[in-house]
Design an enzyme around this catalytic site. Structure first.
Site, PDB file in Angstrom:
ATOM      1  N   HIS A  19       0.880  -1.129  -0.009  1.00  0.00           N
ATOM      2  CA  HIS A  19       0.021  -0.141   0.039  1.00  0.00           C
ATOM      3  C   HIS A  19       0.769   1.227   0.033  1.00  0.00           C
ATOM      4  O   HIS A  19       1.457   1.656   1.040  1.00  0.00           O
ATOM      5  CB  HIS A  19      -1.030  -0.041   1.282  1.00  0.00           C
ATOM      6  CG  HIS A  19      -1.927   1.075   1.261  1.00  0.00           C
ATOM      7  ND1 HIS A  19      -3.334   0.645   1.193  1.00  0.00           N
ATOM      8  CD2 HIS A  19      -1.919   2.493   1.555  1.00  0.00           C
ATOM      9  CE1 HIS A  19      -4.099   1.925   1.316  1.00  0.00           C
ATOM     10  NE2 HIS A  19      -3.329   2.820   1.290  1.00  0.00           N
ATOM     11  N   HIS A  21       1.043   5.074  -2.044  1.00  0.00           N
ATOM     12  CA  HIS A  21       0.484   5.755  -3.154  1.00  0.00           C
ATOM     13  C   HIS A  21       1.788   6.613  -3.823  1.00  0.00           C
ATOM     14  O   HIS A  21       2.600   7.130  -3.177  1.00  0.00           O
ATOM     15  CB  HIS A  21      -0.239   7.048  -2.741  1.00  0.00           C
ATOM     16  CG  HIS A  21      -1.532   6.494  -1.856  1.00  0.00           C
ATOM     17  ND1 HIS A  21      -2.725   6.430  -2.571  1.00  0.00           N
ATOM     18  CD2 HIS A  21      -1.625   6.098  -0.818  1.00  0.00           C
ATOM     19  CE1 HIS A  21      -3.596   5.872  -1.809  1.00  0.00           C
ATOM     20  NE2 HIS A  21      -3.066   5.793  -0.620  1.00  0.00           N
ATOM     21  N   HIS A 199      -9.839   1.734  -0.332  1.00  0.00           N
ATOM     22  CA  HIS A 199      -9.615   2.125   1.013  1.00  0.00           C
ATOM     23  C   HIS A 199     -10.964   2.137   1.963  1.00  0.00           C
ATOM     24  O   HIS A 199     -12.092   2.713   1.356  1.00  0.00           O
ATOM     25  CB  HIS A 199      -9.310   3.710   1.019  1.00  0.00           C
ATOM     26  CG  HIS A 199      -7.861   4.052   0.681  1.00  0.00           C
ATOM     27  ND1 HIS A 199      -7.378   3.604  -0.439  1.00  0.00           N
ATOM     28  CD2 HIS A 199      -6.810   4.574   1.264  1.00  0.00           C
ATOM     29  CE1 HIS A 199      -5.873   4.107  -0.612  1.00  0.00           C
ATOM     30  NE2 HIS A 199      -5.474   4.607   0.677  1.00  0.00           N
ATOM     31  N   GLU A 202     -10.550   3.142   7.281  1.00  0.00           N
ATOM     32  CA  GLU A 202      -9.662   4.130   7.644  1.00  0.00           C
ATOM     33  C   GLU A 202     -10.357   5.314   8.166  1.00  0.00           C
ATOM     34  O   GLU A 202     -10.120   5.681   9.436  1.00  0.00           O
ATOM     35  CB  GLU A 202      -8.728   4.736   6.370  1.00  0.00           C
ATOM     36  CG  GLU A 202      -7.773   5.751   6.823  1.00  0.00           C
ATOM     37  CD  GLU A 202      -7.101   6.588   5.417  1.00  0.00           C
ATOM     38  OE1 GLU A 202      -7.875   6.446   4.441  1.00  0.00           O
ATOM     39  OE2 GLU A 202      -6.137   7.033   5.799  1.00  0.00           O
ATOM     40  N   ASP A 280       1.832   4.169   2.963  1.00  0.00           N
ATOM     41  CA  ASP A 280       0.899   4.824   2.529  1.00  0.00           C
ATOM     42  C   ASP A 280       1.750   6.109   1.775  1.00  0.00           C
ATOM     43  O   ASP A 280       1.496   6.139   0.626  1.00  0.00           O
ATOM     44  CB  ASP A 280       0.042   5.422   3.753  1.00  0.00           C
ATOM     45  CG  ASP A 280      -1.453   5.572   3.080  1.00  0.00           C
ATOM     46  OD1 ASP A 280      -1.903   5.404   2.049  1.00  0.00           O
ATOM     47  OD2 ASP A 280      -1.956   6.090   4.012  1.00  0.00           O
ATOM     48  N   ASP A 281       1.876   7.041   2.336  1.00  0.00           N
ATOM     49  CA  ASP A 281       2.519   8.163   1.926  1.00  0.00           C
ATOM     50  C   ASP A 281       3.795   8.713   2.669  1.00  0.00           C
ATOM     51  O   ASP A 281       3.731   9.576   3.454  1.00  0.00           O
ATOM     52  CB  ASP A 281       1.458   9.466   1.904  1.00  0.00           C
ATOM     53  CG  ASP A 281       0.097   8.875   1.288  1.00  0.00           C
ATOM     54  OD1 ASP A 281       0.261   8.728  -0.087  1.00  0.00           O
ATOM     55  OD2 ASP A 281      -0.667   8.701   2.150  1.00  0.00           O
TER      56      ASP A 281
END
Ligand code: ADE
Ligand code: ZN
Length: 335
Positions: A19, A21, A199, A202, A280-281
């Site tokens: 996961h 981005h 998603h 969350e 994630d980021d």
């Protein structure tokens, strides 16, 4: 920072990430450099020390979109992909599944998408040779852009499904509409042979997870951690063999949980849910895969064997072909 005896440096331990981005991995320095080259002023999204700055999830999404707005050409995405994969490889990641958004690659225009995708894939191929990291793509629609744009993204996904593009997913604001509003896009992607994730859980609670499993029939959940609110649903996702793409550092950075010790990942794992660990980021949430592992070690005393089990579960839930899975399992055992 001091680390205890458990948090030995794990840089070289092989890791599987499901996961990530792609734009969310953009080093702020690269975004500043490209904005300078194009004379675009996005200085407002950076703190004085050069990091991305935001107060909450909504603002995070708008900072994310502002940073992404400077990436306008296939070459920009080539540079982005190289930078992101280099970072990941330095953290021991041997396989990553990156969310790629046609909306950010030429506004979901099919020809533009193909050009951007070719540049991303070229960078991924080079990264494999240079740093030994394998990347696969999950085409992602953005929930708060609405169902119509999601259809365009799904068409892009269906048209380019291949060895590299393995899945279809949805990110963005989970409080916008319902998962079911996007079922057309998910059906289209499934019929094109793509694997599915969204998603869910969350921000949207257990109800959003129920919708994701029933209306979109996904095999994985992005985050999914709010399933802990409903024990009968925990049982259901175990029965359906759904894997969670858990991003503990992201959840703490966005204040979904106050700290890592109160994060439900360990409890869910004990209950028998298949959990995996991702960033994630990473630059947005001041994290890396190594830091995620260190924090989990500190909070739950997880050791190398625990992470090995998690990484094997991640390979099993990965969207790549079986041959790649066999190779990854071998790498997990020998590295
Ligand atoms: N896009 C990038 N990061 C995201 C997140 N954590 N939730 C939803 N959409 C995202
Ligand atoms: Zn995400």
């Amino acid at each position: 920072m001091m680390s205890n005896h458990n948090s030995m440096n794990n840089n070289n331990d092989p890791k599987i990430e499901l996961h990530l981005h792609l734009e969310g991995g953009a080093p702020p320095k690269l975004i500043r450099q490209i904005s300078k080259e194009k004379n675009i002023d996005i200085s407002g999204i950076f703190s004085q020390d050069g990091h991305y700055i935001f107060r909450d999830f909504r603002q995070f999404l708008s900072v994310y979109e502002a940073a992404t707005s400077v990436l306008t050409s296939p070459n920009d995405f080539y540079r982005l992909t190289k930078a992101v994969l280099e970072q990941s490889a330095q953290n021991g990641v041997i396989y990553t599944e990156a969310f790629l958004s046609p909306d950010f690659c030429g506004g979901s225009d099919m020809a533009a998408w193909r050009d951007h995708l070719a540049a991303i894939e070229e960078a991924a191929t080079e990264a494999r040779h240079e740093w030994g990291i394998t990347m696969r793509g999950i085409v992602t629609c953005i929930r708060h852009f609405g169902p119509q744009k999601a259809k365009n993204a799904a068409l892009c996904a269906a048209e380019t499904a291949n060895e590299f593009i393995r899945g279809f997913g949805m990110g963005g604001d989970e409080t916008f509409g319902t998962q079911g509003n996007y079922s057309y896009s998910f059906d289209l992607a499934r019929e094109a042979g793509l694997k599915l994730t969204t998603h869910a859980g969350e921000w949207g609670g257990a109800e959003s997870i129920r919708q994701a499993t029933e209306d979109l029939k996904v095999e994985r959940l992005g985050h999914g951690v709010q399933v802990i609110e409903d024990l009968s649903l925990v049982k259901k996702i175990i029965e359906k063999d759904i894997t969670l793409e858990v991003c503990p550092g992201s959840n703490v950075a966005l204040s979904i949980f106050p700290n890592i010790k109160s994060h439900p990942i360990a409890k869910l794992r004990e209950m028998g849910v298949k959990v995996t660990v991702s960033t994630d980021d990473p630059p947005f949430f001041h994290t890396t895969m190594c830091q995620e592992y260190e924090r989990l070690t500190d909070a739950f005393n997880w050791e190398q064997d625990d992470f090995k089990e998690l990484n094997k579960a991640a390979v099993s839930a990965a969207f790549c072909d079986d041959e790649t899975k066999v190779r990854l399992l071998k790498e997990l055992d020998t590295k």
